[in-house]
Design a protein around this motif. Structure first.
Motif, PDB file in Angstrom:
ATOM      1  N   PRO A 129     100.840  81.752 109.915  1.00 17.33           N
ATOM      2  CA  PRO A 129     101.457  80.464 109.574  1.00 17.33           C
ATOM      3  C   PRO A 129     101.877  79.699 110.822  1.00 17.33           C
ATOM      4  CG  PRO A 129     102.970  82.278 109.134  1.00 17.33           C
ATOM      5  CD  PRO A 129     101.656  82.892 109.514  1.00 17.33           C
ATOM      6  N   LEU A 130     101.793  78.375 110.751  1.00 13.05           N
ATOM      7  CA  LEU A 130     102.199  77.533 111.886  1.00 13.05           C
ATOM      8  C   LEU A 130     103.549  76.891 111.577  1.00 13.05           C
ATOM      9  CD1 LEU A 130      98.785  75.849 112.683  1.00 13.05           C
ATOM     10  CD2 LEU A 130     100.043  77.444 114.159  1.00 13.05           C
ATOM     11  N   PHE A 131     104.407  76.858 112.551  1.00 13.48           N
ATOM     12  CA  PHE A 131     105.737  76.281 112.387  1.00 13.48           C
ATOM     13  C   PHE A 131     105.873  75.046 113.281  1.00 13.48           C
ATOM     14  CE2 PHE A 131     105.940  80.692 111.281  1.00 13.48           C
ATOM     15  CZ  PHE A 131     106.700  80.700 110.133  1.00 13.48           C
ATOM     16  N   ASN A 132     106.139  73.917 112.641  1.00 12.47           N
ATOM     17  CA  ASN A 132     106.400  72.677 113.379  1.00 12.47           C
ATOM     18  C   ASN A 132     105.441  72.526 114.566  1.00 12.47           C
ATOM     19  OD1 ASN A 132     107.582  70.378 114.247  1.00 12.47           O
ATOM     20  ND2 ASN A 132     109.644  71.217 114.505  1.00 12.47           N
ATOM     21  N   ARG A 133     104.170  72.657 114.281  1.00 11.83           N
ATOM     22  CA  ARG A 133     103.151  72.744 115.322  1.00 11.83           C
ATOM     23  C   ARG A 133     103.150  71.523 116.247  1.00 11.83           C
ATOM     24  NH1 ARG A 133     100.518  75.464 118.976  1.00 11.83           N
ATOM     25  NH2 ARG A 133      98.299  75.031 119.114  1.00 11.83           N
ATOM     26  N   TYR A 134     103.537  70.358 115.700  1.00  8.89           N
ATOM     27  CA  TYR A 134     103.511  69.134 116.504  1.00  8.89           C
ATOM     28  C   TYR A 134     104.432  69.301 117.728  1.00  8.89           C
ATOM     29  CZ  TYR A 134     104.070  64.247 117.767  1.00  8.89           C
ATOM     30  OH  TYR A 134     104.122  63.068 118.463  1.00  8.89           O
ATOM     31  N   MET A 135     105.592  69.879 117.508  1.00  7.57           N
ATOM     32  CA  MET A 135     106.543  70.067 118.621  1.00  7.57           C
ATOM     33  C   MET A 135     106.396  71.424 119.282  1.00  7.57           C
ATOM     34  SD  MET A 135     110.201  68.317 118.316  1.00  7.57           S
ATOM     35  CE  MET A 135     110.965  69.747 117.619  1.00  7.57           C
ATOM     36  N   TYR A 136     106.249  72.451 118.455  1.00  7.65           N
ATOM     37  CA  TYR A 136     106.205  73.803 119.011  1.00  7.65           C
ATOM     38  C   TYR A 136     104.789  74.140 119.455  1.00  7.65           C
ATOM     39  CZ  TYR A 136     110.849  74.482 116.930  1.00  7.65           C
ATOM     40  OH  TYR A 136     112.164  74.391 116.583  1.00  7.65           O
TER      41      TYR A 136
END
Ligand code: ATP
Ligand code: MG
Length: 179
Positions: A129-136
């Motif tokens: 799973p990806l978490f807040n990919r835009y920032m992280y």
């Protein structure tokens, strides 16, 4: 670890994840927490271990090792941390990784090449799973370091300390200035 009827151990619930961790950020920590909940052990491979002191790979394997181990110090996650150098021969990549890490049965990755290579070799492959990919993302953290923007909130607190200790922001700015 589960014992099979033939007396051998099954490592189906021991999982592997690979990243470059340039640097280790909160998205990495969240995905490790999340997959650790379904695993007996998690093997974290520090990829492109031989790389350092470039704009896209500023930190050494040892520095990345320190970032991850100091972050996971307070987590109750049974993990192994293994640096892995690149080997630009994809047909032997899986064997190369296997030769460096404890036994595992499952791989977590979203990278199509990684997924294909491990599934061809008979491993169970799951998406991570990806978490807040835009920032992280490592790219965003490095971009902010170079431009002098606030990056500290994107990484676990121990990573901030490691980066400051090694003067990582200045290193990255110097590397980015090279013509
Ligand atoms: P870069 O921008 O330098 O490529 P990255 O953020 O993509 O950095 P990598 O070091 O390339 O991170 O590691 C990739 C691994 O980290 C992959 O398994 C990927 O799924 C995971 N990952 C990266 N960002 C996140 C995120 N925000 N949430 C969950 N997992 C992430
Ligand atoms: Mg990446």
């Amino acid at each position: 670890m589960v014992m099979l009827s033939n007396g051998k151990a099954s490592h189906q619930n021991d999982g592997l994840i690979i990243g470059r961790f340039q640097p280790f950020h909160r998205g990495h920590l969240e995905v490790i927490r999340s997959i650790a909940s379904e695993l007996d052990h998690i093997i974290i491979c520090i990829g492109s271990a031989q790389q350092s002191h470039t704009v896209n790979n500023p930190f050494t394997a040892g520095e990345r090792y320190q970032m991850i181990s100091e972050t996971l110090r307070d987590e109750s996650i049974p993990y192994y941390l293994v640096p892995i150098e690149d080997l630009n021969r994809y047909n032997v990549w899986v064997a190369h990784v296997v030769s460096m890490v404890p036994p595992f049965g499952r791989v977590y990755s979203n990278n199509p090449l990684t997924r294909r290579l491990f599934s061809e070799a008979g491993y169970e492959v799951r998406s991570a799973p990806l978490f807040n990919r835009y920032m992280y993302s490592g790219t965003e953290v490095r971009r902010r370091m170079v431009s002098g923007d606030e990056w500290e909130s994107l990484v676990p607190e121990p990573v901030v300390r490691v980066v400051k200790d090694i003067d990582g922001e200045d290193r990255l700015r110097d590397l980015a200035e090279e013509v």
